[in-house]
Design a protein around this motif. Structure first.
Motif, PDB file in Angstrom:
ATOM      1  N   LEU A  73       0.811  -1.213   0.000  1.00 27.33           N
ATOM      2  CA  LEU A  73       0.000   0.000   0.000  1.00 27.33           C
ATOM      3  C   LEU A  73       0.846   1.265   0.000  1.00 27.33           C
ATOM      4  O   LEU A  73       0.713   2.094  -0.921  1.00 27.33           O
ATOM      5  N   PRO A  74       1.743   1.474   0.980  1.00 24.96           N
ATOM      6  CA  PRO A  74       2.555   2.703   0.930  1.00 24.96           C
ATOM      7  C   PRO A  74       3.544   2.703  -0.240  1.00 24.96           C
ATOM      8  O   PRO A  74       3.742   3.740  -0.885  1.00 24.96           O
ATOM      9  N   ALA A  75       4.153   1.551  -0.535  1.00 27.97           N
ATOM     10  CA  ALA A  75       5.158   1.511  -1.606  1.00 27.97           C
ATOM     11  C   ALA A  75       4.535   1.816  -2.961  1.00 27.97           C
ATOM     12  O   ALA A  75       5.081   2.603  -3.760  1.00 27.97           O
ATOM     13  N   ALA A  76       3.381   1.220  -3.244  1.00 31.01           N
ATOM     14  CA  ALA A  76       2.724   1.433  -4.534  1.00 31.01           C
ATOM     15  C   ALA A  76       2.205   2.861  -4.667  1.00 31.01           C
ATOM     16  O   ALA A  76       2.213   3.432  -5.757  1.00 31.01           O
ATOM     17  N   THR A  77       1.757   3.436  -3.558  1.00 27.32           N
ATOM     18  CA  THR A  77       1.287   4.829  -3.588  1.00 27.32           C
ATOM     19  C   THR A  77       2.409   5.765  -4.008  1.00 27.32           C
ATOM     20  O   THR A  77       2.224   6.649  -4.859  1.00 27.32           O
ATOM     21  N   ILE A  78       3.585   5.588  -3.423  1.00 22.43           N
ATOM     22  CA  ILE A  78       4.742   6.426  -3.773  1.00 22.43           C
ATOM     23  C   ILE A  78       5.122   6.229  -5.241  1.00 22.43           C
ATOM     24  O   ILE A  78       5.394   7.196  -5.971  1.00 22.43           O
ATOM     25  N   LEU A  79       5.126   4.985  -5.705  1.00 23.81           N
ATOM     26  CA  LEU A  79       5.511   4.707  -7.085  1.00 23.81           C
ATOM     27  C   LEU A  79       4.545   5.333  -8.089  1.00 23.81           C
ATOM     28  O   LEU A  79       4.970   5.902  -9.102  1.00 23.81           O
ATOM     29  N   SER A  80       3.254   5.259  -7.795  1.00 28.95           N
ATOM     30  CA  SER A  80       2.269   5.828  -8.719  1.00 28.95           C
ATOM     31  C   SER A  80       2.410   7.341  -8.813  1.00 28.95           C
ATOM     32  O   SER A  80       2.274   7.925  -9.893  1.00 28.95           O
ATOM     33  N   GLY A  81       2.724   7.994  -7.693  1.00 29.92           N
ATOM     34  CA  GLY A  81       2.926   9.443  -7.724  1.00 29.92           C
ATOM     35  C   GLY A  81       4.220   9.838  -8.401  1.00 29.92           C
ATOM     36  O   GLY A  81       4.285  10.846  -9.129  1.00 29.92           O
ATOM     37  N   LEU A  82       5.261   9.033  -8.185  1.00 33.25           N
ATOM     38  CA  LEU A  82       6.564   9.341  -8.769  1.00 33.25           C
ATOM     39  C   LEU A  82       6.494   9.373 -10.297  1.00 33.25           C
ATOM     40  O   LEU A  82       7.049  10.270 -10.943  1.00 33.25           O
ATOM     41  N   GLY A  83       5.799   8.397 -10.881  1.00 32.59           N
ATOM     42  CA  GLY A  83       5.701   8.341 -12.336  1.00 32.59           C
ATOM     43  C   GLY A  83       5.020   9.560 -12.918  1.00 32.59           C
ATOM     44  O   GLY A  83       5.498  10.156 -13.897  1.00 32.59           O
ATOM     45  N   ILE A  84       3.901   9.968 -12.318  1.00 27.88           N
ATOM     46  CA  ILE A  84       3.187  11.158 -12.808  1.00 27.88           C
ATOM     47  C   ILE A  84       4.028  12.407 -12.587  1.00 27.88           C
ATOM     48  O   ILE A  84       4.089  13.300 -13.445  1.00 27.88           O
ATOM     49  N   GLY A  85       4.704  12.487 -11.458  1.00 24.42           N
ATOM     50  CA  GLY A  85       5.521  13.657 -11.163  1.00 24.42           C
ATOM     51  C   GLY A  85       6.622  13.871 -12.184  1.00 24.42           C
ATOM     52  O   GLY A  85       6.972  15.018 -12.516  1.00 24.42           O
ATOM     53  N   LEU A  86       7.176  12.779 -12.709  1.00 25.10           N
ATOM     54  CA  LEU A  86       8.266  12.887 -13.680  1.00 25.10           C
ATOM     55  C   LEU A  86       7.786  12.998 -15.121  1.00 25.10           C
ATOM     56  O   LEU A  86       8.562  13.384 -15.995  1.00 25.10           O
ATOM     57  N   VAL A  98       7.386   6.067 -20.592  1.00 24.99           N
ATOM     58  CA  VAL A  98       8.001   5.242 -19.549  1.00 24.99           C
ATOM     59  C   VAL A  98       7.536   5.685 -18.163  1.00 24.99           C
ATOM     60  O   VAL A  98       7.135   4.866 -17.320  1.00 24.99           O
ATOM     61  N   PHE A  99       7.578   6.992 -17.909  1.00 24.60           N
ATOM     62  CA  PHE A  99       7.201   7.497 -16.585  1.00 24.60           C
ATOM     63  C   PHE A  99       5.716   7.260 -16.299  1.00 24.60           C
ATOM     64  O   PHE A  99       5.341   6.895 -15.180  1.00 24.60           O
ATOM     65  N   VAL A 100       4.881   7.444 -17.312  1.00 21.87           N
ATOM     66  CA  VAL A 100       3.453   7.196 -17.122  1.00 21.87           C
ATOM     67  C   VAL A 100       3.207   5.706 -16.866  1.00 21.87           C
ATOM     68  O   VAL A 100       2.352   5.331 -16.058  1.00 21.87           O
ATOM     69  N   ALA A 101       3.986   4.852 -17.537  1.00 17.20           N
ATOM     70  CA  ALA A 101       3.872   3.403 -17.309  1.00 17.20           C
ATOM     71  C   ALA A 101       4.288   3.035 -15.894  1.00 17.20           C
ATOM     72  O   ALA A 101       3.695   2.150 -15.264  1.00 17.20           O
ATOM     73  N   VAL A 102       5.318   3.709 -15.366  1.00 13.03           N
ATOM     74  CA  VAL A 102       5.746   3.483 -13.980  1.00 13.03           C
ATOM     75  C   VAL A 102       4.604   3.808 -13.016  1.00 13.03           C
ATOM     76  O   VAL A 102       4.336   3.069 -12.056  1.00 13.03           O
ATOM     77  N   SER A 103       3.918   4.903 -13.284  1.00 16.75           N
ATOM     78  CA  SER A 103       2.764   5.259 -12.452  1.00 16.75           C
ATOM     79  C   SER A 103       1.696   4.175 -12.542  1.00 16.75           C
ATOM     80  O   SER A 103       1.107   3.779 -11.525  1.00 16.75           O
ATOM     81  N   GLY A 104       1.467   3.651 -13.756  1.00 18.69           N
ATOM     82  CA  GLY A 104       0.494   2.573 -13.929  1.00 18.69           C
ATOM     83  C   GLY A 104       0.874   1.318 -13.161  1.00 18.69           C
ATOM     84  O   GLY A 104       0.011   0.619 -12.631  1.00 18.69           O
ATOM     85  N   LEU A 105       2.178   1.048 -13.080  1.00 13.16           N
ATOM     86  CA  LEU A 105       2.643  -0.108 -12.304  1.00 13.16           C
ATOM     87  C   LEU A 105       2.347   0.078 -10.824  1.00 13.16           C
ATOM     88  O   LEU A 105       1.922  -0.858 -10.131  1.00 13.16           O
ATOM     89  N   GLY A 106       2.550   1.296 -10.319  1.00 14.12           N
ATOM     90  CA  GLY A 106       2.225   1.580  -8.925  1.00 14.12           C
ATOM     91  C   GLY A 106       0.746   1.387  -8.637  1.00 14.12           C
ATOM     92  O   GLY A 106       0.357   0.789  -7.621  1.00 14.12           O
ATOM     93  N   VAL A 107      -0.090   1.860  -9.559  1.00 10.64           N
ATOM     94  CA  VAL A 107      -1.540   1.685  -9.419  1.00 10.64           C
ATOM     95  C   VAL A 107      -1.895   0.200  -9.415  1.00 10.64           C
ATOM     96  O   VAL A 107      -2.723  -0.264  -8.628  1.00 10.64           O
ATOM     97  N   ALA A 108      -1.243  -0.568 -10.302  1.00  8.41           N
ATOM     98  CA  ALA A 108      -1.499  -2.014 -10.394  1.00  8.41           C
ATOM     99  C   ALA A 108      -1.136  -2.728  -9.100  1.00  8.41           C
ATOM    100  O   ALA A 108      -1.838  -3.640  -8.656  1.00  8.41           O
ATOM    101  N   ALA A 109      -0.034  -2.318  -8.484  1.00  3.66           N
ATOM    102  CA  ALA A 109       0.403  -2.956  -7.246  1.00  3.66           C
ATOM    103  C   ALA A 109      -0.521  -2.617  -6.082  1.00  3.66           C
ATOM    104  O   ALA A 109      -0.702  -3.414  -5.154  1.00  3.66           O
TER     105      ALA A 109
END
Length: 390
Positions: A73-86, A98-109
């Motif tokens: 929960l906390p790890a995926a939340t940070i990852l989803s925000g990081l992708g959008i931020g970049l 790539v960065f938007v896909a990283v955010s999608g991975l965080g959402v998936a997790a």
């Protein structure tokens, strides 16, 4: 339900993650305006967020069925925000993807484990799950406002500001996990041995969710641009239309939980598809500011069955709750993201109105499939989880 209860904190955390799903569509008009992307290229950004998520989310569901992974929960939340931020800092199209896909991975997790824990915290209640889903809808609704206030005013280089809700969501996940761990609830739901799965019904439900996803994400990606075309004298009408599309989901998901108590999940979902059919037709063809009214009605129609279909999926696959959550929540956005580039190509070739008109077929198909389903018998609350104060 109090402000400090697990289901409330999970709902707020859900909002903090889904704001990044909503931000992808909200960023599309700014990529078109600032970087001069075609509709097809802009839709590719939505696809990047969805494609990886569509594959990864069921896999995370499988993992959570084998073993509880609350730290996601906390790890995926940070990852989803990081992708959008970049995403707005990358001037190359490929790097943006790539960065938007990283955010999608965080959402998936995030979603399979959070849905499992929400089922535990709500003790399998339709209304409790509706409030959890409503948190996600609040995030979607806030996304265009947050993007409009930052990126719309200062440009794409300010997307890191859009990522700030990730810090809030991650910090709220920690007390939830502590509360459930103290009560011995965090691992509940990972073992469903002895329960019978109804795979055929689950697959039919999956088709229904796919139709909803295509309608919702397709509209979300292009309704801002369409509103600006139809109402050119209204400043900011694109952001308003997208906000309304997301905001109506808050009303819809809450109503769904209460309606299901009286009429059942399948019947309510079928009726909602009929409402959605009329509403999408209104968005596409009714002229003038009525477009905004139909956008709100479309949102309610699409979201009334949202949490109901999550719990239906969990009840059709009671021995694989994590997998069911991953597929139902994942398909809710990802399949629409995969179909959206096709809508973008059609819009480039024949105009947005014709492209959006194809979405009218989605609730028709959804209604037809729902007519073949029935509500499964639910297990007693005592078997869902030990008591959790909500």
């Amino acid at each position: 339900m109090t402000l400090r209860s697990p289901i409330t904190l999970l709902a707020i955390g859900h909002a903090c993650v889904d704001v990044f799903q909503g931000a992808v569509a909200a960023l599309v008009p700014f990529f078109v305006a600032e970087r001069h992307y075609s509709y097809a290229l802009a839709a590719g950004i939505v696809l990047a967020a969805s494609l990886l998520s569509s594959v990864a989310q069921p896999l995370f569901g499988l993992l959570t069925d084998r073993r509880a992974l609350p730290w996601l929960l906390p790890a995926a939340t940070i990852l989803s925000g990081l992708g959008i931020g970049l995403s707005g800092l990358a001037h190359e199209y490929a790097l943006t993807l790539v960065f938007v896909a990283v955010s999608g991975l965080g959402v998936a997790a995030y979603h399979p484990e959070s849905a499992r824990l929400a089922r535990v915290a709500s003790r399998g209640s339709h209304v409790g799950m509706a409030w959890f889903a409503t948190g996600g809808n609040v995030g979607f609704a806030l996304a265009p406002l947050l993007v409009g206030a930052t990126v719309g005013t200062l440009g794409l280089s300010w997307t890191p500001v859009v990522a700030l809700p990730a810090l809030v969501g991650a910090s709220l996940a920690v007390p939830v996990l502590r509360m459930l761990a103290r009560r011995g609830d965090a691992a509940i739901g990972t073992d469903g041995t002895g329960m019978t799965d109804d795979l055929r019904s689950f697959l039919r439900l999956t088709v229904v969710i796919m139709t909803r996803s295509i309608a919702f994400v397709g509209l979300g990606a292009f309704i801002a641009s369409y509103a600006e075309q139809r109402l050119p004298g209204w400043p900011g009408v694109g952001t308003v239309a997208l906000t309304i599309l997301y905001l109506g989901g808050i009303v819809g998901s809450v109503l769904g939980g209460y309606f299901a108590r009286r009429w059942g999940r399948v019947a309510v979902s079928a009726a909602s598809n009929l409402v959605t059919l009329v509403a999408i037709a209104g968005v596409v063809w009714v002229p003038g500011p009525a477009l905004l009214v139909f956008a709100a009605t479309t949102s309610i129609g699409l979201y009334v069955p949202f949490s109901l279909q999550v719990t239906l999926g969990q009840d059709y696959l009671p021995s694989r709750v994590g997998t069911a959550s991953g597929i139902t929540l994942g398909l809710a956005v990802s399949i629409g993201g995969i179909a959206t580039p096709l809508i973008g190509v059609l819009a480039d070739a024949a105009g947005l109105q014709l492209a959006l008109a194809t979405l009218v077929a989605m609730p028709v198909l959804g209604f037809a499939v729902l007519c073949t389903l029935r509500d499964p018998a639910r297990r007693p609350v005592a078997e869902e989880a030990t008591a959790v104060a909500v």
